[in-house]
Design a protein around this motif. Structure first.
Motif, short mmCIF file in Angstrom:
data_model
loop_
_atom_site.label_atom_id
_atom_site.label_comp_id
_atom_site.label_asym_id
_atom_site.label_seq_id
_atom_site.Cartn_x
_atom_site.Cartn_y
_atom_site.Cartn_z
N GLY A 72 15.62 92.91 -8.48
CA GLY A 72 14.26 93.41 -8.56
C GLY A 72 13.97 94.62 -7.70
N LYS A 73 14.95 95.11 -6.97
CA LYS A 73 14.75 96.25 -6.07
C LYS A 73 15.20 97.55 -6.74
CE LYS A 73 13.24 93.76 -2.64
NZ LYS A 73 11.82 93.83 -2.21
N PHE A 74 14.72 98.65 -6.19
CA PHE A 74 15.13 99.99 -6.62
C PHE A 74 16.08 100.53 -5.56
CE2 PHE A 74 13.71 103.59 -9.43
CZ PHE A 74 14.59 104.54 -8.94
N VAL B 45 12.66 95.17 -13.44
CA VAL B 45 14.07 95.46 -13.71
C VAL B 45 14.70 96.03 -12.45
CG1 VAL B 45 15.67 96.85 -15.09
CG2 VAL B 45 13.63 95.88 -16.15
N THR B 46 15.86 95.51 -12.08
CA THR B 46 16.61 96.08 -10.96
C THR B 46 17.13 97.45 -11.38
OG1 THR B 46 17.31 93.86 -10.31
CG2 THR B 46 18.53 95.70 -9.37
N VAL B 47 16.90 98.47 -10.56
CA VAL B 47 17.33 99.83 -10.88
C VAL B 47 18.31 100.32 -9.81
CG1 VAL B 47 16.61 102.24 -11.16
CG2 VAL B 47 15.19 100.40 -12.09
N ILE B 48 19.43 100.86 -10.27
CA ILE B 48 20.38 101.52 -9.39
C ILE B 48 20.48 102.97 -9.85
CG2 ILE B 48 22.74 101.57 -8.48
CD1 ILE B 48 22.96 98.61 -9.26
N LEU B 49 19.99 103.88 -9.04
CA LEU B 49 19.95 105.30 -9.39
C LEU B 49 21.02 106.05 -8.61
CD1 LEU B 49 18.56 107.77 -10.72
CD2 LEU B 49 17.04 107.85 -8.73
N ASP C 199 13.60 101.32 -2.61
CA ASP C 199 13.58 100.23 -1.61
C ASP C 199 14.74 100.37 -0.64
OD1 ASP C 199 11.34 98.63 -2.68
OD2 ASP C 199 12.65 98.38 -4.41
N ASN C 200 15.88 100.84 -1.16
CA ASN C 200 17.07 100.93 -0.33
C ASN C 200 17.89 102.15 -0.75
OD1 ASN C 200 18.77 99.75 1.74
ND2 ASN C 200 20.25 99.28 0.13
N MET D 71 18.06 95.86 -24.79
CA MET D 71 19.10 94.83 -24.72
C MET D 71 18.78 93.81 -23.63
SD MET D 71 22.31 97.42 -25.27
CE MET D 71 23.59 96.17 -25.33
N LYS D 72 17.62 94.00 -22.98
CA LYS D 72 17.12 93.08 -21.96
C LYS D 72 18.11 92.85 -20.81
CE LYS D 72 13.41 90.69 -24.30
NZ LYS D 72 12.74 89.41 -24.55
N PRO D 73 18.58 93.92 -20.19
CA PRO D 73 19.44 93.73 -19.02
C PRO D 73 18.59 93.34 -17.81
CG PRO D 73 18.98 96.05 -19.29
CD PRO D 73 18.31 95.34 -20.45
N SER D 74 19.21 92.68 -16.86
CA SER D 74 18.53 92.39 -15.59
C SER D 74 18.55 93.60 -14.68
CB SER D 74 19.21 91.21 -14.88
OG SER D 74 19.25 90.08 -15.70
N CYS D 75 19.51 94.51 -14.96
CA CYS D 75 19.73 95.67 -14.09
C CYS D 75 20.08 96.88 -14.93
CB CYS D 75 20.89 95.33 -13.12
SG CYS D 75 21.44 96.70 -12.07
N ILE D 76 19.54 98.03 -14.55
CA ILE D 76 19.91 99.29 -15.20
C ILE D 76 20.54 100.21 -14.15
CG2 ILE D 76 19.08 101.35 -16.39
CD1 ILE D 76 16.89 99.76 -17.63
N ILE D 77 21.73 100.70 -14.47
CA ILE D 77 22.45 101.63 -13.60
C ILE D 77 22.39 103.00 -14.25
CG2 ILE D 77 24.67 102.15 -12.51
CD1 ILE D 77 25.38 99.12 -13.16
N LEU D 78 21.94 104.00 -13.51
CA LEU D 78 21.76 105.34 -14.08
C LEU D 78 22.61 106.33 -13.30
CD1 LEU D 78 18.56 103.96 -13.80
CD2 LEU D 78 18.46 105.51 -15.76
#
Length: 286
Positions: free
Chosen positions: A39-41, A199-203, A215-216, A164-171
């Protein structure tokens, strides 16, 4: 609670000669242990060649670690039986949206992924509508992707993963090919997805201004994690960031120079509003 965890991950690019003999080995990721909270960005920063994009491709099983391990929702990416589930859990959006857009109509493109998952037709269209609305592209659903701007294309690519309803999106550097307006469109959509859809986001990025609300922040250099913390904690280290060829946000740079020249304002300022408030506070004290 963590959604992705890596332990002592190493990745080596191996070059072989025409006889299949190893000619050279380049270590792109070197002993990386991180935890991504649900749930974090989270932003992963680094200069070109720092290993951040290679790490991103390992987080959803496109690349396998040469050493160490990665778990996505407690599924080991090295276990082939889990790969399909891992890629549904952690969707990857690439730098160039044209690499992910395949249909002639926006809504059909967004529905392509769920269709391949065998989702019933009615639910597919529900997901398409929801995903396009979530990224602000519902009004363009009947358009051809070829008629869209770069920022709009990238938002459609994100909607396609979201459907596709992912829990996490990596960009992986999703704004690298966009102009400032396009970059803002995509970032606004990402932060809204994180905050409203949870959605957990990893940018993955090298643009400092893109991560001030994360967030981090994880900073990489030469394949290693060299810094981690909140944006405020990370951007206090101006000299250390400069040493690895990274800048800080322009407002942070200005605040740093003011402090260095004796103006008594706090460290780690990230926004214009913060800087103005600090200057007014100092003037009031005087």
């Amino acid at each position: 609670m963590e959604i992705i965890k890596t332990e002592h991950v190493v990745f080596n690019y191996i070059r072989k000669d025409e006889n299949g003999e190893i000619e050279a080995v380049k270590r792109a990721v070197d002993d990386v242990s991180i935890s991504i909270q649900r749930g974090k960005f989270t932003a992963i920063l680094g200069h070109n060649g720092s290993g951040k994009s290679t790490l991103a491709k390992q987080l959803n099983g496109i690349l396998m670690p040469s050493e160490g391990a990665i778990w996505v929702e407690n599924m080991d990416t090295r276990e082939e039986e889990y790969l399909w589930d891992i890629r549904q859990t952690a969707g990857l959006v690439f730098q160039n949206p044209d690499n992910q857009l395949i249909s002639n109509v926006v809504e059909e493109d967004v529905g392509f992924g769920p269709e391949n998952l065998g989702i019933p037709t009615d639910e597919i269209w529900e997901r398409v509508v929801h995903s396009l609305k979530a990224v602000g592209m519902y009004s363009m659903r009947k358009e051809s992707p070829n008629r869209l701007s770069g920022g709009q294309k990238q938002r459609v690519a994100i909607a396609g993963i979201l459907a596709m309803k992912p829990s996490c999106i990596i960009l992986d550097e999703p704004t690298a090919m966009l102009d400032p307006n396009g970059r803002k469109e995509v970032l606004d959509a990402l932060y809204e997805l994180n905050q409203k859809e949870k959605v957990t986001v990893i940018l993955i990025t090298h643009y400092m201004e893109e991560v001030i609300h994360a967030d981090n922040v994880i900073v990489m250099d030469q394949g290693k994690v060299v810094m981690e913390g909140t944006p405020n904690q990370v951007f206090r280290n101006v000299e250390q960031l400069r040493a690895i060829r990274l800048n800080v946000p322009q407002v942070t740079e200005l605040a740093y120079e003011l402090r260095r020249n004796g103006f008594p304002i706090k460290e780690g300022i990230l926004t214009k509003e913060e800087l103005i408030a600090e200057i007014l506070k100092v003037r009031g004290k005087r």
